[in-house]
Write an enzyme that holds these catalytic residues in place. Structure first.
Site, mmCIF file in Angstrom:
data_model
loop_
_atom_site.group_PDB
_atom_site.id
_atom_site.type_symbol
_atom_site.label_atom_id
_atom_site.label_comp_id
_atom_site.label_asym_id
_atom_site.label_seq_id
_atom_site.Cartn_x
_atom_site.Cartn_y
_atom_site.Cartn_z
ATOM 1 N N ILE A 127 -7.352 -27.865 121.099
ATOM 2 C CA ILE A 127 -7.191 -28.982 122.025
ATOM 3 C C ILE A 127 -5.722 -29.215 122.380
ATOM 4 O O ILE A 127 -5.397 -29.614 123.504
ATOM 5 C CB ILE A 127 -7.845 -30.249 121.432
ATOM 6 C CG1 ILE A 127 -8.102 -31.282 122.524
ATOM 7 C CG2 ILE A 127 -7.033 -30.811 120.276
ATOM 8 C CD1 ILE A 127 -8.976 -32.434 122.061
ATOM 9 N N ASN A 128 -4.820 -28.932 121.427
ATOM 10 C CA ASN A 128 -3.389 -29.095 121.686
ATOM 11 C C ASN A 128 -2.860 -28.023 122.625
ATOM 12 O O ASN A 128 -2.049 -28.305 123.516
ATOM 13 C CB ASN A 128 -2.608 -29.034 120.372
ATOM 14 C CG ASN A 128 -3.150 -29.954 119.310
ATOM 15 O OD1 ASN A 128 -3.509 -29.501 118.234
ATOM 16 N ND2 ASN A 128 -3.254 -31.241 119.587
ATOM 17 N N TYR A 129 -3.339 -26.788 122.444
ATOM 18 C CA TYR A 129 -2.882 -25.692 123.300
ATOM 19 C C TYR A 129 -3.419 -25.860 124.725
ATOM 20 O O TYR A 129 -2.723 -25.576 125.696
ATOM 21 C CB TYR A 129 -3.313 -24.349 122.712
ATOM 22 C CG TYR A 129 -2.963 -24.209 121.244
ATOM 23 C CD1 TYR A 129 -1.701 -24.584 120.764
ATOM 24 C CD2 TYR A 129 -3.890 -23.727 120.326
ATOM 25 C CE1 TYR A 129 -1.387 -24.481 119.417
ATOM 26 C CE2 TYR A 129 -3.574 -23.613 118.980
ATOM 27 C CZ TYR A 129 -2.326 -23.993 118.529
ATOM 28 O OH TYR A 129 -2.024 -23.895 117.204
ATOM 29 N N ASP A 182 -9.097 -20.759 121.850
ATOM 30 C CA ASP A 182 -9.354 -19.850 120.725
ATOM 31 C C ASP A 182 -10.002 -18.555 121.209
ATOM 32 O O ASP A 182 -9.559 -17.450 120.876
ATOM 33 C CB ASP A 182 -10.273 -20.522 119.707
ATOM 34 C CG ASP A 182 -9.563 -21.577 118.861
ATOM 35 O OD1 ASP A 182 -8.344 -21.734 119.009
ATOM 36 O OD2 ASP A 182 -10.241 -22.231 118.055
ATOM 37 N N LEU A 219 -5.822 -9.720 98.722
ATOM 38 C CA LEU A 219 -4.522 -9.309 98.190
ATOM 39 C C LEU A 219 -3.602 -10.518 98.107
ATOM 40 O O LEU A 219 -3.579 -11.347 99.024
ATOM 41 C CB LEU A 219 -3.870 -8.263 99.088
ATOM 42 C CG LEU A 219 -4.430 -6.848 99.107
ATOM 43 C CD1 LEU A 219 -3.643 -6.004 100.096
ATOM 44 C CD2 LEU A 219 -4.380 -6.233 97.719
ATOM 45 N N ASP A 220 -2.855 -10.597 97.059
ATOM 46 C CA ASP A 220 -1.813 -11.628 96.935
ATOM 47 C C ASP A 220 -0.519 -11.032 97.457
ATOM 48 O O ASP A 220 0.167 -10.293 96.747
ATOM 49 C CB ASP A 220 -1.675 -12.049 95.474
ATOM 50 C CG ASP A 220 -0.647 -13.166 95.303
ATOM 51 O OD1 ASP A 220 -0.063 -13.599 96.331
ATOM 52 O OD2 ASP A 220 -0.432 -13.590 94.159
ATOM 53 N N LEU A 221 -0.201 -11.318 98.707
ATOM 54 C CA LEU A 221 0.992 -10.730 99.324
ATOM 55 C C LEU A 221 2.290 -11.345 98.810
ATOM 56 O O LEU A 221 3.373 -10.923 99.225
ATOM 57 C CB LEU A 221 0.909 -10.869 100.847
ATOM 58 C CG LEU A 221 -0.246 -10.132 101.520
ATOM 59 C CD1 LEU A 221 -0.141 -10.246 103.040
ATOM 60 C CD2 LEU A 221 -0.267 -8.667 101.104
ATOM 61 N N HIS A 270 -3.998 -26.967 117.236
ATOM 62 C CA HIS A 270 -5.330 -26.398 117.362
ATOM 63 C C HIS A 270 -5.699 -26.336 118.835
ATOM 64 O O HIS A 270 -4.937 -26.760 119.707
ATOM 65 C CB HIS A 270 -6.350 -27.196 116.550
ATOM 66 C CG HIS A 270 -6.287 -26.920 115.078
ATOM 67 N ND1 HIS A 270 -6.629 -25.704 114.534
ATOM 68 C CD2 HIS A 270 -5.886 -27.710 114.040
ATOM 69 C CE1 HIS A 270 -6.452 -25.751 113.223
ATOM 70 N NE2 HIS A 270 -6.006 -26.949 112.898
#
Length: 376
Positions: free
Chosen positions: A140-142, A167, A71-73, A138
């Site tokens: 590793i940053n979190y 993740d 879908l194109d929201l 990403h």
């Protein structure tokens, strides 16, 4: 396993790994999960090994069991179709940057009007508020901000784990929160707005090391019992380059290990303060004197918390893994293998069910299916 959430309708707007993994767990538990993607598709379709159909095997694995529609929201037609889906859904899972749903015209008031008892779960890197809310990042940053890297690795440097911990952990966190919100809804009829952060998922695990740090005993890499500083809880290299793990924390397990390898004199040294560098060197020398197969033959049947580090092929062939029925290896298009690993648990004595292949549908097809489920 596959019917615990039968009748639950989930819209998954997320991309990449954390959100799709959470949506897949809900599908594994029996929910009808519809993954709504932009016209170009989830960018993960192009990440990893490509099958002949041009779609990444990784994308197929993490989205199996779902129905995908595009879908194109940003278009009025797409917004109208999405509003219809939202009015029929029980759960909305998304991983946009904070504020994106508002810009698309589906902020809290609109969602409330369309589905008053909706469970909305926003999964983001840093949370919906705070100075870093809109910063990109990403795994590793979190892990870095959440405290999950500084005490992991070798004495020389931190090492990031694989597969990505934040993740997968945040996917579990999101599912836990969604299920709790659904449980409350059965009693109160109330929906919920859930703000799940990858950083805070990691941070939630840090109470023990942070308390230690504020008491002047900050964990040091290879300096504490659980991160390489104890001879009885460590990974060792063997003569052939293979590795083994020893997790003999309890004195009985350590004693069993020492007796099995003919080093009874080590038994009383378990209580040496970490880092146990001298004892670690002696145990390392012992393991390095023989190939991995020797230690497996000697220690696999000894009650000492020993386990060789297995290659992926060895994991798949292991009798314990095969006995539990969680893994299925199949041939994808073109003959390339796909390793499907099901939900990590049994229900009523049954292993996890096989997932249906990823399939695409139109909004009308999804709505027809959802309303039929509701009327049964």
């Amino acid at each position: 396993m596959s019917n615990l959430l039968e009748g639950l309708r989930v819209i998954d707007l997320s991309q990449w790994l954390p959100g799709p993994a959470a949506g897949q767990m809900l599908a594994d538990l029996g929910a009808s999960v519809v993954k709504v993607e932009p016209p170009a598709g989830d960018p993960m379709r192009r990440l990893g090994p490509q099958d002949p159909d041009g779609v990444s095997a990784w994308y197929k694995l993490v989205n199996a069991g779902k129905t995908v529609l595009r879908l194109d929201l940003k278009s009025e037609e797409g917004k109208d179709r999405f509003a219809e889906l939202l009015a029929a859904a029980d759960v909305l899972l998304e991983s946009y940057r904070p504020g994106t749903l508002n810009k698309l015209g589906f902020g809290a008031e609109r969602r409330q009007a369309l589905r008053p008892d909706l469970i909305h779960c926003a999964l983001s890197g840093f949370g919906q508020t705070g100075p870093l809310a809109k910063r990109g990042g990403h795994d590793i940053n979190y892990l870095a901000l959440g405290g999950g890297l500084i005490a992991s690795g070798t004495a020389e440097r931190p090492v990031a784990a694989f597969p990505p911990v934040a993740d997968h952990a945040s996917a579990l966190q999101a599912v836990s929160a969604i299920l709790a919100a659904l449980f409350r809804r059965t009693r109160s009829g109330q929906g919920a707005s859930l703000d799940i952060s990858l950083t805070e998922t990691v941070l939630a695990w840090q109470a023990i090391p942070m308390t230690s740090a504020l008491r002047g005993e900050a964990p040091q890499r290879e300096g504490d019992v659980l991160n390489g500083g104890a001879a009885f809880y460590r990974i060792y290299r063997c003569a052939d380059g293979g590795f083994v793990s020893l997790g003999a924390i309890e004195p009985k397990f350590w004693a069993n290990f020492c007796s099995a390898v003919g080093r009874e004199s080590w038994i009383v040294r378990q209580g040496e303060a970490p880092p146990q560098n001298g004892l670690i060197e002696e145990v390392s020398t012992l393991f390095a004197s023989r190939p991995r197969s020797h230690w497996e033959t000697l220690l696999n049947e000894v009650d000492c918390c020993f386990q060789a580090l297995l290659t992926p092929e060895e994991v798949l062939a292991h009798p314990q893994v095969q006995a539990r029925g969680q893994v299925n290896v199949s041939g994808a298009e073109g003959g390339a293998p796909l390793v499907e690993i099901g939900f990590g648990g049994w229900v009523n004595g049954q292993p996890p069910a096989r997932r249906t292949p990823l399939q695409e549908a139109a909004p009308a097809e999804v709505l027809a299916q959802w309303w039929r489920v509701e009327l049964q």
